[in-house]
Design an enzyme around this catalytic site. Structure first.
Site, PDB file in Angstrom:
ATOM      1  CG  ASN A 146      62.996  25.970  45.848  1.00 59.31           C
ATOM      2  OD1 ASN A 146      62.074  24.236  46.666  1.00 59.31           O
ATOM      3  ND2 ASN A 146      62.816  26.283  44.372  1.00 59.31           N
ATOM      4  CG  HIS A 164      58.858  27.555  41.164  1.00 55.59           C
ATOM      5  ND1 HIS A 164      58.425  28.102  42.547  1.00 55.59           N
ATOM      6  CD2 HIS A 164      58.903  27.991  39.920  1.00 55.59           C
ATOM      7  CE1 HIS A 164      57.760  28.846  41.909  1.00 55.59           C
ATOM      8  NE2 HIS A 164      57.594  29.010  40.519  1.00 55.59           N
TER       9      HIS A 164
HETATM   10  C1  GAR Z   1      55.515  21.000  44.917  1.00 57.47           C
HETATM   11  O1  GAR Z   1      54.783  21.294  43.603  1.00 57.47           O
HETATM   12  C2  GAR Z   1      56.965  21.926  44.908  1.00 57.47           C
HETATM   13  O2  GAR Z   1      57.084  22.237  43.388  1.00 57.47           O
HETATM   14  C3  GAR Z   1      56.145  23.498  45.812  1.00 57.47           C
HETATM   15  O3  GAR Z   1      55.795  23.152  46.776  1.00 57.47           O
HETATM   16  C4  GAR Z   1      54.404  21.967  46.727  1.00 57.47           C
HETATM   17  C5  GAR Z   1      55.017  21.133  47.581  1.00 57.47           C
HETATM   18  O4  GAR Z   1      53.790  19.857  47.447  1.00 57.47           O
HETATM   19  N1  GAR Z   1      56.769  24.603  45.881  1.00 57.47           N
HETATM   20  C6  GAR Z   1      57.172  26.034  45.550  1.00 57.47           C
HETATM   21  O5  GAR Z   1      55.812  26.268  45.136  1.00 57.47           O
HETATM   22  C7  GAR Z   1      57.968  26.176  46.112  1.00 57.47           C
HETATM   23  N2  GAR Z   1      57.972  27.535  45.349  1.00 57.47           N
HETATM   24  P1  GAR Z   1      54.437  18.416  48.317  1.00 57.47           P
HETATM   25  O6  GAR Z   1      55.246  18.781  49.480  1.00 57.47           O
HETATM   26  O7  GAR Z   1      54.147  17.782  48.296  1.00 57.47           O
HETATM   27  O8  GAR Z   1      56.127  17.602  47.899  1.00 57.47           O
END
Ligand code: GAR
Length: 210
Positions: free
Chosen positions: A113, A115
């Site tokens: 994952n 984060h």
């Molecule tokens: C990313 O910044 C990822 O790190 C975060 O969601 C975003 C997705 O962006 N994830 C979390 O917060 C998980 N807890 P994307 O859909 O443009 O790749």
């Protein structure tokens, strides 16, 4: 394993925009990551990540919680998709659901994952906002293996992103995203090359084989 020798099959799970998916797909296309995206799965039928996948001709699946009687049944449906696609690695990229224990067990050490904060600080859905509201001066990106907890698995790679005066959640997240687009393909490459070694919680990156 040299980069040209063999490719791993990966599934990308995404709930939203899918810019990380795009970065991973681009890195694969550029020959930087020896992998194939065999499946993009979403819990959200409107996720833009699905459009990105379709445009690239990547198979997609939607598994919505509302279509199942309970969470275990939903998780089994997700697991069936992953096993059906025969993937070696499951990559969570903005997948906003806790991965069920059955899936973690079936893919132990093979789910990761990303984060948008420096874990173990600020886990959960709002890592960027929580870090900003806490007043940290440095936040960042964490790529970690997934275990049964919420953002608690062994850390593979972290990158720092300084907080700037006047940052909003959006401006900080934009800079974090830029770092994610480098970090995630790198980690997937290390995994594909068999260069991630785990001892308890500690993950070591082995040197490149010559
Ligand atoms: C990313 O910044 C990822 O790190 C975060 O969601 C975003 C997705 O962006 N994830 C979390 O917060 C998980 N807890 P994307 O859909 O443009 O790749």
């Amino acid at each position: 394993m040299s980069r040209a020798e063999s490719k791993i099959d990966i599934a990308v799970l995404a709930s939203g925009s899918g810019t990380n998916l795009e970065a991973i797909a681009a890195a694969i296309e550029d020959g930087e990551v020896p992998a194939r995206i065999a499946l993009v799965l979403s819990d959200n039928p409107y996720a833009f990540a699905l459009d990105r996948a379709r445009r690239r001709g990547i198979p997609t699946a939607v598994v919505e919680l509302k279509d199942y009687p309970d969470r275990p049944a939903y998780d089994r449906a997700v697991l069936e998709q992953l096993q059906g696609a025969g993937v070696d690695l499951v990559v969570l990229a903005g997948y906003m659901k806790l991965v069920g224990p059955e899936i973690v067990e079936a893919f132990r050490g093979r789910i990761m994952n990303i984060h948008p904060a420096l874990l173990p600080s600020f886990p959960g859905e709002h890592g960027v906002r929580d870090a900003l509201e806490h007043g940290v001066k440095v936040s960042g990106v964490t790529v970690h293996f997934v275990d049964e907890g919420l953002d608690t698995g062994p850390i593979i790679v972290q990158r720092a992103v300084p907080v700037e005066e006047g940052d909003s959640e959006e401006t900080l997240h934009n800079r974090i995203h830029e770092v994610e687009y480098e970090a995630y393909p790198l980690v997937i490459r290390l995994f594909a090359e068999g260069r991630l070694e785990r001892e308890g919680r500690v993950v070591r990156v082995l040197p490149e084989r010559t």
